[in-house]
Design a protein around this motif. Structure first.
Motif, PDB file in Angstrom:
ATOM      1  N   PHE A  29      35.775  14.224  49.966  1.00 54.63           N
ATOM      2  CA  PHE A  29      36.953  14.450  49.144  1.00 54.63           C
ATOM      3  C   PHE A  29      36.634  15.457  48.061  1.00 54.63           C
ATOM      4  CE2 PHE A  29      41.162  13.196  48.170  1.00 54.63           C
ATOM      5  CZ  PHE A  29      41.315  13.167  46.792  1.00 54.63           C
ATOM      6  N   GLY A  30      37.582  16.362  47.814  1.00 55.93           N
ATOM      7  CA  GLY A  30      37.359  17.363  46.789  1.00 55.93           C
ATOM      8  C   GLY A  30      36.724  18.635  47.300  1.00 55.93           C
ATOM      9  N   THR A  31      36.533  18.751  48.593  1.00 56.34           N
ATOM     10  CA  THR A  31      35.956  19.974  49.174  1.00 56.34           C
ATOM     11  C   THR A  31      37.001  20.773  49.946  1.00 56.34           C
ATOM     12  OG1 THR A  31      35.234  18.865  51.196  1.00 56.34           O
ATOM     13  CG2 THR A  31      33.676  18.932  49.347  1.00 56.34           C
ATOM     14  N   TYR A  32      38.259  20.394  49.757  1.00 57.29           N
ATOM     15  CA  TYR A  32      39.343  21.100  50.438  1.00 57.29           C
ATOM     16  C   TYR A  32      40.601  20.990  49.590  1.00 57.29           C
ATOM     17  CZ  TYR A  32      39.621  16.220  51.938  1.00 57.29           C
ATOM     18  OH  TYR A  32      39.637  14.843  51.961  1.00 57.29           O
ATOM     19  N   GLY A  33      41.511  21.935  49.778  1.00 55.87           N
ATOM     20  CA  GLY A  33      42.788  21.855  49.091  1.00 55.87           C
ATOM     21  C   GLY A  33      43.643  20.741  49.670  1.00 55.87           C
ATOM     22  N   LYS A  43      66.458  18.588  58.458  1.00 56.71           N
ATOM     23  CA  LYS A  43      65.936  19.761  57.755  1.00 56.71           C
ATOM     24  C   LYS A  43      64.482  20.003  58.125  1.00 56.71           C
ATOM     25  CE  LYS A  43      68.973  19.525  53.735  1.00 56.71           C
ATOM     26  NZ  LYS A  43      69.036  19.549  52.252  1.00 56.71           N
ATOM     27  N   GLU A  44      64.018  21.209  57.846  1.00 53.52           N
ATOM     28  CA  GLU A  44      62.624  21.526  58.093  1.00 53.52           C
ATOM     29  C   GLU A  44      61.733  20.938  57.003  1.00 53.52           C
ATOM     30  OE1 GLU A  44      63.178  25.799  60.458  1.00 53.52           O
ATOM     31  OE2 GLU A  44      62.113  25.706  58.558  1.00 53.52           O
ATOM     32  N   ARG A  45      60.462  20.758  57.370  1.00 54.69           N
ATOM     33  CA  ARG A  45      59.499  20.285  56.389  1.00 54.69           C
ATOM     34  C   ARG A  45      59.360  21.324  55.278  1.00 54.69           C
ATOM     35  NH1 ARG A  45      54.091  17.535  58.580  1.00 54.69           N
ATOM     36  NH2 ARG A  45      55.777  16.478  59.712  1.00 54.69           N
ATOM     37  N   GLU A  46      59.336  20.861  54.034  1.00 56.86           N
ATOM     38  CA  GLU A  46      59.236  21.790  52.915  1.00 56.86           C
ATOM     39  C   GLU A  46      58.112  21.399  51.965  1.00 56.86           C
ATOM     40  OE1 GLU A  46      62.730  21.905  50.471  1.00 56.86           O
ATOM     41  OE2 GLU A  46      62.561  19.809  49.865  1.00 56.86           O
ATOM     42  N   PHE A  47      57.585  22.392  51.313  1.00 62.26           N
ATOM     43  CA  PHE A  47      56.493  22.225  50.372  1.00 62.26           C
ATOM     44  C   PHE A  47      56.978  21.531  49.108  1.00 62.26           C
ATOM     45  CE2 PHE A  47      52.826  23.085  47.938  1.00 62.26           C
ATOM     46  CZ  PHE A  47      53.223  23.627  46.729  1.00 62.26           C
ATOM     47  N   VAL A  48      56.118  20.671  48.549  1.00 58.74           N
ATOM     48  CA  VAL A  48      56.426  19.993  47.295  1.00 58.74           C
ATOM     49  C   VAL A  48      55.418  20.392  46.209  1.00 58.74           C
ATOM     50  CG1 VAL A  48      56.641  17.773  46.131  1.00 58.74           C
ATOM     51  CG2 VAL A  48      57.479  18.038  48.487  1.00 58.74           C
ATOM     52  N   ALA A  49      54.125  20.147  46.463  1.00 56.26           N
ATOM     53  CA  ALA A  49      53.104  20.425  45.449  1.00 56.26           C
ATOM     54  C   ALA A  49      51.743  20.515  46.129  1.00 56.26           C
ATOM     55  CB  ALA A  49      53.083  19.329  44.387  1.00 56.26           C
ATOM     56  N   ALA A  50      50.820  21.217  45.465  1.00 50.56           N
ATOM     57  CA  ALA A  50      49.473  21.333  46.025  1.00 50.56           C
ATOM     58  C   ALA A  50      48.497  21.709  44.935  1.00 50.56           C
ATOM     59  CB  ALA A  50      49.436  22.388  47.131  1.00 50.56           C
ATOM     60  N   PHE A  51      47.208  21.421  45.189  1.00 54.49           N
ATOM     61  CA  PHE A  51      46.186  21.998  44.334  1.00 54.49           C
ATOM     62  C   PHE A  51      44.965  22.364  45.160  1.00 54.49           C
ATOM     63  CE2 PHE A  51      45.312  17.433  42.663  1.00 54.49           C
ATOM     64  CZ  PHE A  51      44.614  17.087  43.784  1.00 54.49           C
ATOM     65  N   ALA A  97      48.750  16.221  52.961  1.00 52.94           N
ATOM     66  CA  ALA A  97      48.058  17.071  53.919  1.00 52.94           C
ATOM     67  C   ALA A  97      46.773  17.613  53.306  1.00 52.94           C
ATOM     68  CB  ALA A  97      48.962  18.229  54.336  1.00 52.94           C
ATOM     69  N   ALA A  98      45.783  17.821  54.177  1.00 56.46           N
ATOM     70  CA  ALA A  98      44.500  18.391  53.777  1.00 56.46           C
ATOM     71  C   ALA A  98      44.392  19.796  54.349  1.00 56.46           C
ATOM     72  CB  ALA A  98      43.354  17.526  54.273  1.00 56.46           C
ATOM     73  N   ALA A  99      44.052  20.746  53.498  1.00 55.71           N
ATOM     74  CA  ALA A  99      44.015  22.143  53.904  1.00 55.71           C
ATOM     75  C   ALA A  99      42.788  22.461  54.763  1.00 55.71           C
ATOM     76  CB  ALA A  99      44.018  23.046  52.666  1.00 55.71           C
ATOM     77  N   LEU A 102      39.521  25.799  50.980  1.00 51.14           N
ATOM     78  CA  LEU A 102      39.426  25.347  49.600  1.00 51.14           C
ATOM     79  C   LEU A 102      40.748  25.438  48.837  1.00 51.14           C
ATOM     80  CD1 LEU A 102      36.058  27.068  48.628  1.00 51.14           C
ATOM     81  CD2 LEU A 102      36.411  24.700  49.321  1.00 51.14           C
ATOM     82  N   ALA A 103      41.609  26.337  49.246  1.00 49.18           N
ATOM     83  CA  ALA A 103      42.816  26.593  48.474  1.00 49.18           C
ATOM     84  C   ALA A 103      43.938  25.638  48.836  1.00 49.18           C
ATOM     85  CB  ALA A 103      43.266  28.028  48.691  1.00 49.18           C
ATOM     86  N   GLY A 104      44.750  25.298  47.835  1.00 49.37           N
ATOM     87  CA  GLY A 104      46.003  24.634  48.105  1.00 49.37           C
ATOM     88  C   GLY A 104      47.029  25.697  48.422  1.00 49.37           C
ATOM     89  N   SER A 105      48.036  25.369  49.175  1.00 49.26           N
ATOM     90  CA  SER A 105      48.982  26.380  49.639  1.00 49.26           C
ATOM     91  C   SER A 105      50.360  25.772  49.815  1.00 49.26           C
ATOM     92  CB  SER A 105      48.492  26.949  50.969  1.00 49.26           C
ATOM     93  OG  SER A 105      49.486  27.707  51.610  1.00 49.26           O
ATOM     94  N   SER A 106      51.379  26.614  49.755  1.00 48.23           N
ATOM     95  CA  SER A 106      52.740  26.167  50.024  1.00 48.23           C
ATOM     96  C   SER A 106      53.100  26.311  51.500  1.00 48.23           C
ATOM     97  CB  SER A 106      53.727  26.960  49.170  1.00 48.23           C
ATOM     98  OG  SER A 106      53.664  28.330  49.510  1.00 48.23           O
ATOM     99  N   MET A 107      52.178  26.828  52.297  1.00 48.26           N
ATOM    100  CA  MET A 107      52.435  27.061  53.718  1.00 48.26           C
ATOM    101  C   MET A 107      51.880  25.915  54.548  1.00 48.26           C
ATOM    102  SD  MET A 107      53.973  29.946  53.669  1.00 48.26           S
ATOM    103  CE  MET A 107      53.920  30.396  55.402  1.00 48.26           C
ATOM    104  N   SER A 108      52.737  25.272  55.315  1.00 47.27           N
ATOM    105  CA  SER A 108      52.294  24.128  56.110  1.00 47.27           C
ATOM    106  C   SER A 108      51.248  24.529  57.143  1.00 47.27           C
ATOM    107  CB  SER A 108      53.483  23.457  56.790  1.00 47.27           C
ATOM    108  OG  SER A 108      54.129  24.351  57.676  1.00 47.27           O
ATOM    109  N   THR A 109      51.266  25.767  57.570  1.00 41.64           N
ATOM    110  CA  THR A 109      50.307  26.225  58.578  1.00 41.64           C
ATOM    111  C   THR A 109      48.892  26.320  58.034  1.00 41.64           C
ATOM    112  OG1 THR A 109      50.978  28.478  58.060  1.00 41.64           O
ATOM    113  CG2 THR A 109      51.981  27.457  59.999  1.00 41.64           C
ATOM    114  N   ASP A 110      48.729  26.247  56.716  1.00 43.08           N
ATOM    115  CA  ASP A 110      47.397  26.278  56.105  1.00 43.08           C
ATOM    116  C   ASP A 110      46.732  24.899  56.085  1.00 43.08           C
ATOM    117  OD1 ASP A 110      48.271  28.785  53.613  1.00 43.08           O
ATOM    118  OD2 ASP A 110      47.447  28.996  55.636  1.00 43.08           O
TER     119      ASP A 110
END
Length: 124
Positions: A29-33, A43-51, A97-99, A102-110
């Motif tokens: 834990f903590g080694t990925y966004g 509706k389609e899946r939509e981004f809420v928040a990430a880090f 979701a786990a990226a 390392l980066a968090g992203s608003s794109m579900s494909t990440d």
């Protein structure tokens, strides 16, 4: 591999609050966004928040900015989403979701790994 299990969903009145949890296991834990997404019926899946992996860089969807807060507890391997001032339009199944990196992203494909989802229903 990362396994994710969400909890904390439920029925709440408009203006109320809920806190979602996402328990992670597998990769350290903590080694990925990490992020939260949601999907409302029809509706389609939509981004809420990430880090990002360090938790120091956070991003939010405009629709939840100022109302929702993403956080984590490294000791518990758990991701949280505190949701305040809930609105009926926040009704959806929420997924953590786990990226892939390392980066968090608003794109579900990440994101490579997804939980099973938890239902949030906000009544008017």
């Amino acid at each position: 591999q990362v396994q994710l299990v969400e909890s904390g969903g439920g029925l709440v009145q408009a203006g109320g609050s809920l806190r979602l949890s996402c328990a992670a296991s597998g990769r350290t834990f903590g080694t990925y966004g990490m992020g939260w997404f949601r999907q409302a019926p029809g509706k389609e899946r939509e981004f809420v928040a990430a880090f990002n992996w360090s938790g120091r860089s956070t991003i939010y969807a405009n629709s939840v900015q100022g109302r929702f807060t993403i956080s984590r507890d490294n000791a518990k391997n758990t991701l949280y989403l505190q949701m305040n001032s809930l609105k009926p339009e926040d009704t959806a199944v929420y997924y953590c979701a786990a990226a892939r990196g390392l980066a968090g992203s608003s794109m579900s494909t990440d994101y490579a790994y997804w939980g099973q989802g938890t239902q949030v229903t906000v009544s008017s």
